[in-house]
Every structure is written in structure tokens, then in C-alpha cells.
Design a protein around this motif. Structure first.
Motif, PDB file in Angstrom:
ATOM      1  N   MET A  71       5.107   4.374  -8.680  1.00 35.07           N
ATOM      2  CA  MET A  71       4.476   4.490  -9.999  1.00 35.07           C
ATOM      3  C   MET A  71       5.286   5.286 -11.021  1.00 35.07           C
ATOM      4  O   MET A  71       5.479   4.799 -12.146  1.00 35.07           O
ATOM      5  CB  MET A  71       3.080   5.074  -9.867  1.00 35.07           C
ATOM      6  CG  MET A  71       1.994   4.043 -10.061  1.00 35.07           C
ATOM      7  SD  MET A  71       0.405   4.815 -10.197  1.00 35.07           S
ATOM      8  CE  MET A  71      -0.098   4.963  -8.502  1.00 35.07           C
ATOM      9  N   ILE A  86       0.834  -1.205   0.000  1.00 39.46           N
ATOM     10  CA  ILE A  86       0.000   0.000   0.000  1.00 39.46           C
ATOM     11  C   ILE A  86       0.867   1.252   0.000  1.00 39.46           C
ATOM     12  O   ILE A  86       0.634   2.194  -0.744  1.00 39.46           O
ATOM     13  CB  ILE A  86      -0.918   0.031   1.232  1.00 39.46           C
ATOM     14  CG1 ILE A  86      -1.816  -1.189   1.277  1.00 39.46           C
ATOM     15  CG2 ILE A  86      -1.746   1.296   1.249  1.00 39.46           C
ATOM     16  CD1 ILE A  86      -2.548  -1.295   2.579  1.00 39.46           C
ATOM     17  N   LEU A  87       1.888   1.249   0.861  1.00 37.72           N
ATOM     18  CA  LEU A  87       2.744   2.424   0.969  1.00 37.72           C
ATOM     19  C   LEU A  87       3.554   2.626  -0.304  1.00 37.72           C
ATOM     20  O   LEU A  87       3.825   3.752  -0.709  1.00 37.72           O
ATOM     21  CB  LEU A  87       3.717   2.273   2.143  1.00 37.72           C
ATOM     22  CG  LEU A  87       3.152   2.157   3.547  1.00 37.72           C
ATOM     23  CD1 LEU A  87       4.281   1.991   4.538  1.00 37.72           C
ATOM     24  CD2 LEU A  87       2.337   3.370   3.911  1.00 37.72           C
ATOM     25  N   GLY A  88       3.931   1.505  -0.917  1.00 44.08           N
ATOM     26  CA  GLY A  88       4.872   1.591  -2.021  1.00 44.08           C
ATOM     27  C   GLY A  88       4.280   1.946  -3.363  1.00 44.08           C
ATOM     28  O   GLY A  88       4.895   2.678  -4.129  1.00 44.08           O
ATOM     29  N   PRO A 124       1.881   3.929  -4.742  1.00 48.55           N
ATOM     30  CA  PRO A 124       1.838   5.291  -5.275  1.00 48.55           C
ATOM     31  C   PRO A 124       3.219   5.913  -5.418  1.00 48.55           C
ATOM     32  O   PRO A 124       3.443   6.712  -6.319  1.00 48.55           O
ATOM     33  CB  PRO A 124       0.989   6.057  -4.245  1.00 48.55           C
ATOM     34  CG  PRO A 124       0.899   5.201  -3.066  1.00 48.55           C
ATOM     35  CD  PRO A 124       1.151   3.801  -3.483  1.00 48.55           C
ATOM     36  N   VAL A 125       4.157   5.509  -4.560  1.00 47.87           N
ATOM     37  CA  VAL A 125       5.485   6.114  -4.616  1.00 47.87           C
ATOM     38  C   VAL A 125       6.294   5.586  -5.792  1.00 47.87           C
ATOM     39  O   VAL A 125       7.083   6.302  -6.402  1.00 47.87           O
ATOM     40  CB  VAL A 125       6.216   5.860  -3.276  1.00 47.87           C
ATOM     41  CG1 VAL A 125       7.603   6.434  -3.305  1.00 47.87           C
ATOM     42  CG2 VAL A 125       5.428   6.446  -2.129  1.00 47.87           C
TER      43      VAL A 125
END
Lengths: 231, 219
Positions: B168, B161-163, B165-166
Motif C-alpha cells: 500500500m 492477502i499477504l501483499g 497491506p505491504v
């Protein structure tokens, strides 16, 4: 009274932006027609969102420097209001796109797949996903100090990664969205003088409203924190 | 920061991996079975699908491979490291180790992809080079995210989840760049521009890791 002048300013500017936004003359552009008035709402939401997220990151940095729990609460609430602004930005954008981009021969949802590929939408989706993840991260750490520290670190890390991507992605993909090179609506040549008269006050008004909501939430949060620690 | 302690921390990770091989074999088996599932669900995909599948695969392999780098450290052991090393030494050792691990997994994935799904690239070596550049970026970002997620519950799913969006933008850049290996023509200089952009992103991730990790470190 002296302290609340900006709240009054927010109300006055928003009243002006809403009334002026609906009544003042706008340029007639064939594809847009009167939907151009959505600029006063749609773009303002993104401005307010970015300003609120930036404020949130500033408080996260302050938290890591001082370890004062109040800064953590501020970072959290600014992010929460920023997220609401972002969702509103999406909603206003969706309405706008439904009248300008979507294929009128198909049902609206059939156009979603092609519209969602817009680089600006991807950038916005990333910002919103990052802050959803931020809240999930916060909830999954039980210890309060640890939660504040870990979420502040993620806030700074993700924000720093977000900005390059907002510049990079639009240059990689084709786009229908205005403002291909750089930031839409910031460019002076982009926007009609008549619209600027409403647009800039509207940006300030919506941002101030966001800050106002955030400060209320911060006060509420601090009060409830005090209540629990005394009980 | 002393290079000597970075090296000994790095060696410790390597040694642990050699002793408890189940983790390493676990990730390798993950790669193998995922490629096998892909192979069964579709035969010989076209170049564009092949490319997309490869990068999505890399993303998930990276999450699985890097996630355990902080999970395997128990509280007591972290306390011990805290007394003997500085945070930047510790995190650099982790980054180096994850780089090595991810480079290995990247090679394995590439091999299996070519073996099972054919080789639609026009220049296999170029694609391999780009994929190693991707492995570098992925392992850097996910090292930091693993450090963050290790402080929370449900670490593995949280990391994804954390990764996502970062990661992309990096992934989009890499997919774009890897079209070089499929003989797509770029405007002059655009390919080199993307490489520099990726390296600059990697450098900024490393810098942020060095600045922010000390705050995660003390408990």
C-alpha cells in the motif's frame, strides 16, 4: 510474589488510570470537551499494540536464529494480543471520532467514507491487515516447523515494511488527526502536564496487561502442546 | 555468491519461459482481457480515474505474473537447486527474471491502456518512466511474497492477502508521483524526494529478501 510484582503494578496503574482518568481535571478544549479523556484509552491501545507487535517480531528473529519452537509460540501469542489491542484502539477511536469528527447531521455510517481516509487510520489498518494475514498464513501451512519458519519470515518482512509506511503515508495525505508530523502524544509539548500524570501510567498499565495476557496464552499453548505430544 | 551461477539460473528461467509459452501468453491474455473489460465498462475515463485504474491493474498483473515464479518449481527441482546454488544466487536470479517479466508486462499494459482508454497524460514518457519504477518496486516485493506463499496452500489468493497491506505505501507514493505526468505542480523537490524514497524502499526490500530467503529455502 517476587515474580508477579509487575502484574500487581499493572492492576494498580490501571485502577489509577481508570479512576484518575475519569475524575482528575483535564484542559478544556472547545472541540474536544470531556472526550479528551479518551486519550487515556485510545492512545494507550496503539502504544500497547506497537509494543506487543515489536515483541512478536523480536521473538520471530530469535526463532530464526535458534529454531526453538517456544519462540514461535511466543511470537504468535504476542501478535494475537497485539491484534486485540489494535481492534480496541479502533473501537475507542471510532467512538471518539463519532463525537468529534462525524457530521452530526448525517447518520454515523455516512461519515465513514471520509473518515477512513485518515492517514493514521490507513497506517493502523495496514498493521492490522498484516497481522490478520500473518494468522491466515500460519493456518495455511500444515507442517509445524515449516509454519514457524515461514510465518517468522513474513512477520519480519511485513514489520520492516510497515514502519516506513507509518512515517510516509501521513506526509502524503491531509489529516484531521492530531500529531501530523511524527508520533502523536510522544511530543512533550503536545500534551498537558495534568494529562501526562495519568497518560504515562496508563500506557505502562495497558502494556503490562497485554504482556500478562500474552504470557498466560503462551503457558496455555505450551501446556496443550505437551499434552498432545504425550497423548 | 558467484555472478556466473546467477546468470545461468536466470537463463534457465528465460529458457523455460520460451519453451512453455502458455504461462507467458496466459499473463498477456490476462492483461488484454482486463483492459478490454475496463474499456467496455467505461469509455475514456478522466485523468484521475485512468491513473487509479492503471495502478490497480499493475498490482493484479504483478500478482499473476510473479506468483508462478516459485510455483513452477517442483519439490524435486528445488532440491536439485539446493545442491548446486546458494540461496542468494537463486533468489537474485528470480528477482532479475521477475523484473524483466514485469517490465515487459508494464510496457504491454501501458500500450493497451493508451490504445483502449485514451491518453490523458500530458507527458506520456514521464508516465512510462514512473510506471517502470513502479514495476521495479512491485516485482521486488512480490518476489519475496511469492517465495513465502509458495510454502503454503492456496498460494495465489494468499499472495494477495499477504501483499496488499505491504504494498500500500508504495502504491500510494507511485500514484502520487505519477500526477507529475498529469502536470500537477509539486512543491520544489518533493517529486525527487518521492523517487529517492521509492528507491530506498526497493533497496530495503532487496536487502530483506537476501537476509530472509535462506530461511525459506531449506526444507
Amino acid at each position: 510474589m517476587r515474580k508477579s510484582w509487575w502484574k500487581l503494578l499493572s492492576v494498580v496503574l490501571l485502577a489509577y488510570a481508570v479512576i484518575g482518568g475519569f475524575l482528575l481535571p483535564v484542559p478544556k478544549i472547545p472541540q474536544l470537551q470531556e472526550t479528551i479523556r479518551n486519550l487515556y484509552y485510545h492512545v494507550c491501545m496503539w502504544f500497547a499494540m506497537m509494543i506487543l507487535f515489536t515483541t512478536s517480531v523480536v521473538y520471530s528473529i530469535k526463532y530464526l536464529r535458534t529454531l526453538n519452537a517456544e519462540y514461535d509460540i511466543r511470537a504468535k501469542e504476542f501478535a494475537a494480543v497485539g491484534l486485540v489491542m489494535g481492534l480496541l484502539g479502533y473501537a475507542t477511536g471510532a467512538i471518539w471520532a463519532a463525537y468529534t469528527w462525524a457530521d452530526p447531521n448525517n447518520p454515523a455510517y455516512a461519515s465513514f467514507g471520509s473518515i477512513a481516509r485518515e492517514p493514521k487510520l490507513i497506517g493502523a489498518a495496514m498493521a492490522i491487515l498484516v497481522y490478520f494475514a500473518y494468522f491466515i498464513l500460519r493456518d495455511s501451512v500444515t507442517d509445524m516447523d515449516k509454519r514457524a519458519r515461514v510465518s517468522a519470515v513474513y512477520n519480519i518482512f511485513a514489520y520492516a515494511m510497515l514502519f516506513p509506511s507509518i512515517w510516509i503515508v501521513p506526509r502524503l495525505l491531509p489529516s484531521l488527526h492530531p500529531g501530523q508530523e511524527g508520533n502523536p502524544a510522544l511530543n512533550f509539548n503536545d500534551i498537558d502536564a495534568r494529562m501526562r500524570m495519568v497518560f504515562y501510567p496508563a500506557v505502562i498499565g495497558w502494556t503490562l496487561l497485554g504482556v500478562w495476557i500474552a504470557t498466560l496464552r503462551i503457558r496455555l499453548h505450551i501446556l496443550s502442546e505437551k499434552k498432545w505430544s504425550n497423548a | 555468491m558467484r555472478p556466473k551461477s546467477v546468470i545461468s539460473l536466470f537463463r534457465k528461467d528465460l529458457l523455460l519461459e520460451m519453451r512453455q509459452q502458455y504461462a507467458l501468453y496466459g499473463v498477456m491474455l490476462y492483461v488484454l482481457s482486463t483492459v478490454f473489460v475496463l474499456y467496455l465498462t467505461m469509455d475514456q475515463p478522466v485523468a484521475e480515474t485512468w491513473n487509479a485504474l492503471f495502478w490497480v491493474m499493475q498490482l493484479f498483473v504483478c500478482i499473476n505474473a510473479v506468483a508462478k515464479s516459485f510455483l513452477q518449481e517442483s519439490r524435486g527441482r528445488m532440491l536439485y537447486f539446493y545442491t548446486i546454488a546458494s540461496p542468494s544466487e537463486f533468489v537474485i536470479a528470480k528477482v532479475l527474471y521477475n523484473l524483466l517479466l514485469m517490465a515487459g508486462m508494464n510496457g504491454l499494459t501501458l500500450l493497451l491502456f493508451v490504445a483502449f482508454m485514451g491518453n490523458p497524460t500530458d507527458s506520456g514518457w514521464l508516465f512510462a518512466g514512473i510506471s517502470f519504477l513502479g514495476a521495479l518496486g512491485l516485482s521486488l516485493i512480490f518476489t519475496m511474497l511469492a517465495a513465502i506463499a509458495s510454502k503454503a496452500m492456496q498460494q495465489a489468493s494468499l499472495m494477495a492477502i499477504l501483499g496488499f497491506p505491504v504494498i500500500m505505501p508504495q502504491l500510494l507514493l507511485l500514484m502520487r508521483l505519477s500526477k507529475l505526468a498529469f502536470s500537477e505542480t509539486f512543491t520544489a523537490g518533493a517529486d525527487v524526494g518521492i523517487v529517492w524514497l521509492l528507491l530506498a524502499l526497493d533497496a530495503s526490500v532487496l536487502l530483506l529478501t537476501l537476509i530472509l530467503f535462506p530461511f525459506l529455502w531449506k526444507d
